[in-house]
Design an enzyme around this catalytic site. Structure first.
Site, PDB file in Angstrom:
ATOM      1  CB  CYS A  24      -3.931  -1.464   5.217  1.00 24.78           C
ATOM      2  SG  CYS A  24      -2.848  -1.289   6.648  1.00 24.78           S
ATOM      3  CE  LYS A  81      -7.609   0.563   4.138  1.00 28.34           C
ATOM      4  NZ  LYS A  81      -6.412   1.231   4.991  1.00 28.34           N
ATOM      5  CD  GLU A 133      -2.484   1.170   2.817  1.00 28.83           C
ATOM      6  OE1 GLU A 133      -3.492   1.862   3.166  1.00 28.83           O
ATOM      7  OE2 GLU A 133      -1.776   0.402   3.836  1.00 28.83           O
TER       8      GLU A 133
END
Length: 262
Positions: free
Chosen positions: A141, A105, A40
Site C-alpha cells: 500500500c 510493511k 493487504e
C-alpha cells in the site's frame, strides 16, 4: 509467468476470509496461475483492530494458507497481521507455496488523517523473493509512494513488483493510485502487479483504508496491461520477465544505482 489478481472484499472474521482465500486460490489454480496475489489485510479488514486478530507467522491462519498453496501447487501472496514482542503488530505479506518469505510493511500510513504507526510496527528492510527463477519485489500500500523502495528492489534483481493494498478511499485517490502504480513501474523499469481490496462504498468518501478496487498490472514502459473495476474479481495476466532486461537496456535507469538496503 501467469499471475492471478484476487481483488476481494475482506470481512472482519479471519475464518471467513480464509474460506474466501481457499475458494479463490482454487479457482486461480484451475486457471493455471503460477502466483495468486491477494490484497493487504486479506486476513482481516482494517474495520477491526489488527491487534485483535494478529497471530504468529507460523500460527493457524498462515499455516492453513501454506497448506492450501502446497496442495494447489501455486505461490500465494496474502496480507495478514503478525505479532511482535510489544503491543503493536506487523502489517505482513505472507509468500508461500514452493517459496517461503515474509515482508513487514516499512512505510506506515501516517497521512491524510490516518496514523497507522499507532498500532503497527514498521518492518526493517525491503524483501526480494525468487519465484520460478524470477525475482519479485514486495510492497504494501503506502510503500508505493516511495520510489526508492522499488528502485532498491530492482537494483537487487527484482523484475516484477507485487503490491498488496487496502487503499483508503477519498477525493482523487483513484487518480493517485493509477499514477503511482504506473510511475513505480517506470521508476524501477519493472512489471508492477498491484492488487487492492474491493471497496465497501463510495471511493470518493474518506473512510477507513478498506480499498477502492482498480487492481492493475503495468509493464516496465508504463503501459497498463490490466485494470479491474470496483467489484470483487479474479483476473489473470501473463507476464514475461524476459521483457524487463530489454526495457532496462533501452532505459538504463538503474545503472550505477546499487541496492542500498537489501
Amino acid at each position: 509467468m501467469r499471475f492471478a489478481l484476487a481483488q476481494l472484499r475482506s470481512t472482519t472474521d479471519p475464518r471467513e476470509n480464509l474460506a474466501l482465500v481457499t475458494d479463490v486460490a482454487r479457482r486461480a489454480a484451475r486457471g493455471a496461475a503460477d502466483v495468486v496475489v491477494f490484497p493487504e489485510a486479506t486476513m482481516c479488514s482494517f474495520r477491526r483492530a489488527p491487534a485483535r486478530v494478529a497471530e504468529a507467522f507460523d500460527g493457524p491462519w498462515a499455516s492453513a494458507v501454506r497448506l492450501l498453496a502446497g496442495d494447489l501447487g501455486v505461490t500465494v501472496v496474502a496480507g495478514m497481521f503478525t505479532t511482535t514482542n510489544g503491543p503493536r503488530v506487523h502489517n505482513t505479506l505472507l509468500v508461500t507455496g514452493g517459496t517461503e518469505a515474509r515482508y513487514d510493511k516499512i512505510h506506515l500510513f501516517d497521512a491524510l488523517g490516518h496514523r497507522e504507526s499507532a498500532t503497527i510496527a514498521p518492518g526493517l528492510r525491503p524483501t526480494p523473493v525468487e519465484v520460478s527463477g524470477h525475482g519479485l519485489g514486495l510492497a504494501v500500500c503506502y510503500d508505493i509512494r516511495f520510489p526508492t523502495h522499488f528502485i532498491d528492489l530492482a537494483s537487487g534483481g527484482a523484475k516484477i513488483m507485487v503490491v498488496c493494498a487496502s487503499w483508503a478511499p477519498g477525493p482523487e485517490k483513484l487518480h493517485q493510485w493509477r499514477t503511482l502504480v504506473t510511475a513505480r513501474a517506470m521508476d524501477s523499469v519493472s512489471f508492477v502487479v498491484a492488487v487492492d481490496q474491493a471497496p465497501l462504498g463510495d471511493i470518493e468518501t474518506p473512510a477507513a483504508p478498506t480499498g477502492i478496487g482498480h487492481s492493475m498490472v503495468v509493464d516496465p514502459t508504463g503501459r497498463v496491461l490490466l485494470e479491474l473495476g470496483t467489484e470483487p474479481e479474479l483476473a489473470f495476466v501473463d507476464v514475461d520477465p524476459g521483457r524487463v532486461a530489454a526495457a532496462r537496456e533501452a532505459l538504463p535507469l538503474l545503472t550505477g544505482n546499487p541496492a542500498r538496503s537489501l
